[in-house]
Scaffold this active site. Structure first.
Site, PDB file in Angstrom:
ATOM      1  N   LYS A   1       0.924  -1.191  -0.022  1.00 39.21           N
ATOM      2  CA  LYS A   1       0.074   0.111   0.023  1.00 39.21           C
ATOM      3  C   LYS A   1       0.912   1.358  -0.046  1.00 39.21           C
ATOM      4  O   LYS A   1       2.129   1.251   0.172  1.00 39.21           O
ATOM      5  CB  LYS A   1      -1.067  -0.052   1.269  1.00 39.21           C
ATOM      6  CG  LYS A   1      -0.314   0.055   2.636  1.00 39.21           C
ATOM      7  CD  LYS A   1      -0.999  -0.011   3.590  1.00 39.21           C
ATOM      8  CE  LYS A   1      -0.487  -0.026   5.044  1.00 39.21           C
ATOM      9  NZ  LYS A   1      -1.599   0.245   5.993  1.00 39.21           N
TER      10      LYS A   1
ATOM     11  N   ARG B   1     -10.362   0.542  15.853  1.00 43.56           N
ATOM     12  CA  ARG B   1     -10.253   1.187  14.375  1.00 43.56           C
ATOM     13  C   ARG B   1     -11.289   0.648  13.649  1.00 43.56           C
ATOM     14  O   ARG B   1     -12.386   1.286  13.224  1.00 43.56           O
ATOM     15  CB  ARG B   1      -8.867   1.136  13.717  1.00 43.56           C
ATOM     16  CG  ARG B   1      -8.733   2.112  12.905  1.00 43.56           C
ATOM     17  CD  ARG B   1      -6.937   2.333  12.351  1.00 43.56           C
ATOM     18  NE  ARG B   1      -6.499   1.063  11.719  1.00 43.56           N
ATOM     19  CZ  ARG B   1      -5.554   0.824  11.386  1.00 43.56           C
ATOM     20  NH1 ARG B   1      -4.553   1.797  11.468  1.00 43.56           N
ATOM     21  NH2 ARG B   1      -4.886  -0.250  11.024  1.00 43.56           N
TER      22      ARG B   1
ATOM     23  N   TYR C   1      16.862  30.171   6.778  1.00 43.74           N
ATOM     24  CA  TYR C   1      15.809  31.024   7.287  1.00 43.74           C
ATOM     25  C   TYR C   1      15.484  31.166   8.751  1.00 43.74           C
ATOM     26  O   TYR C   1      15.580  30.217   9.478  1.00 43.74           O
ATOM     27  CB  TYR C   1      14.229  30.136   6.783  1.00 43.74           C
ATOM     28  CG  TYR C   1      14.181  30.409   5.122  1.00 43.74           C
ATOM     29  CD1 TYR C   1      14.037  31.696   4.723  1.00 43.74           C
ATOM     30  CD2 TYR C   1      14.291  29.395   4.200  1.00 43.74           C
ATOM     31  CE1 TYR C   1      13.452  31.842   3.385  1.00 43.74           C
ATOM     32  CE2 TYR C   1      13.938  29.483   3.343  1.00 43.74           C
ATOM     33  CZ  TYR C   1      13.729  30.683   2.531  1.00 43.74           C
ATOM     34  OH  TYR C   1      13.530  30.957   1.195  1.00 43.74           O
TER      35      TYR C   1
ATOM     36  N   MET D   1      12.893  24.494   1.106  1.00 41.38           N
ATOM     37  CA  MET D   1      12.196  23.713   0.075  1.00 41.38           C
ATOM     38  C   MET D   1      12.917  23.018  -0.768  1.00 41.38           C
ATOM     39  O   MET D   1      12.654  21.689  -0.927  1.00 41.38           O
ATOM     40  CB  MET D   1      11.309  24.783  -0.778  1.00 41.38           C
ATOM     41  CG  MET D   1      10.495  23.794  -2.018  1.00 41.38           C
ATOM     42  SD  MET D   1       9.357  24.924  -2.923  1.00 41.38           S
ATOM     43  CE  MET D   1       8.162  25.439  -1.724  1.00 41.38           C
TER      44      MET D   1
END
Length: 392
Positions: free
Chosen positions: A34, A133, A261, A309
């Site tokens: 998955k 769940r 930053y 980023m």
């Protein structure tokens, strides 16, 4: 081109699958693929395991169809079952094994089977043994299983549960869940599919007919560090993903200079800083703290300043030979043989290895490596690995 690459070692993937088999020698192993095989690329991983996995498991039909369309023929298990009635014709006619965890799924499936008398399905009835769940309450499971087993369109019914604390030593909740599900299994006389990765490796009583190795396939130790088997499992598993980049610039800074930053990091002494082509736009966690480890040409270094980023900065003062073009391993196995475990990096980011692996974004190319040819290993039980399940 930008040097950041996720290298995927398919030989290590197959090795880790074999470890699941060795720890649970009498069970079949359902490879969990998955979330794009936990970020590793589901199609490549599925085909690397296609000659040995008895079944593969995905979260939803869309993930299953991608595997089917690529030529995967083994049973594909839908771990959350189907979500809408419109999926049922495909589930039935393409032979998916569906987990059933609510009554409406049971009723919808049995109703739709009337339209396809030539097809028979395999289902996994999920019991909520204590995780709360998904799943039927234990007192409901018997009725649901009898209903399914009496229908001519249901070929096979398996009993399933999921453990909440199998990674934790001496967990009372695990003991309770295991008692609940094994009692039900004895009463109903059904094949069991109970063990996730940590249970496969450390809870022999949970293994039964099927195990579901997930994160362990990708070389992540699923056991808590204080677990008695943690060190053994570290040795047994091999990392599959190595996230690798290069230094693209080097700055020589005096003491008292800020980096990045927010000027979070201020140098305390003359410092060499390497700028690395990798950032949160690639999926590297922006929450990585000061000191998060990185390998530079196989030697340990540490992040200095906030992750940007597209870039991050690393203190290379203690690695005098490091320069533009030096190899950077964000996690995984460096070509020198040094290993930086993704779980260690995750701790510095206040998260878990799952989120780092699944978070690598599509702009990071996956490069697949395979040295050994696929062998003829079937999913027949292997010889007993020993009383404790330790690999030989």
């Amino acid at each position: 081109m930008r040097p950041l690459t996720a290298h995927i070692d398919l030989d290590a993937l197959r090795h880790n699958y074999r470890q699941a088999r060795r720890y649970a020698p009498d069970a079949r192993a359902m490879a969990v693929l998955k979330a794009n095989a936990y970020g590793h690329g589901s199609l490549a991983c599925a085909h690397a395991l296609a000659d040995r996995a008895s079944a593969m498991a995905v979260a939803c039909l869309e993930e299953g169809q991608a595997l089917r369309n690529s030529g995967i023929q083994c049973p594909i298990v839908l771990l959350e079952g189907f979500f809408e009635l419109g999926e049922l014709d495909t589930v039935i006619t393409d032979g998916y094994w569906s987990v059933l965890h609510t009554r409406w799924q049971v009723e919808a499936l049995l109703d739709r089977l009337e339209r396809w008398p030539q097809h028979r399905v395999t289902v996994l009835v999920k019991c909520d043994s204590g995780m709360h769940r998904l799943g039927f309450a234990p007192e409901e499971v018997g009725e649901i299983c009898r209903l399914l087993r009496s229908h001519p369109g249901v070929e096979q019914t398996l009993l399933m549960t999921h453990f909440a604390t199998a990674d934790t030593p001496d967990s009372p909740l695990l003991t309770s869940q295991l008692d609940t599900i094994t009692t039900l299994q004895r009463q109903l006389d059904l094949p069991g599919c109970f063990a996730n990765s940590p249970a496969t490796l450390s809870v022999p009583a949970s293994r039964h007919d099927w195990v579901r190795p997930g994160v362990m396939l990708y070389g992540v130790n699923p056991l808590e560090p204080d677990h008695a088997l943690h060190g053994e499992i570290d040795q047994a598993l091999k990392p599959v993903m190595t996230l690798e980049s290069r230094i693209i610039a080097v700055r020589e800074l005096a003491a008292g200079e800020p980096i990045g930053y927010g000027a979070r990091h201020v140098t305390r002494h003359p410092t060499r800083v390497g700028v690395v082509a990798c950032g949160y736009g690639d999926g590297y966690d922006r929450h990585a703290r000061e000191g998060t480890p990185i390998l530079v040409d196989g030697q340990r270094a540490a992040i200095a300043g906030r992750v940007s980023m597209d870039m991050l900065t690393v203190d290379i003062t203690g690695i005098p030979d490091a320069d533009i073009g030096s190899r950077v391993t964000l996690w995984g196995r460096d070509v020198s043989g040094a290993v930086l475990n993704v779980s260690e990096v995750a701790q510095w980011c206040d998260t878990i290895a799952y989120t780092l692996l699944t978070g690598i974004l599509p702009r990071v190319p996956r490069q697949y490596h395979q040295v050994g040819a696929p062998d003829a290993l079937s999913d027949d039980p292997l010889p007993d690995a020993g009383a404790t399940g330790t690999p030989s």
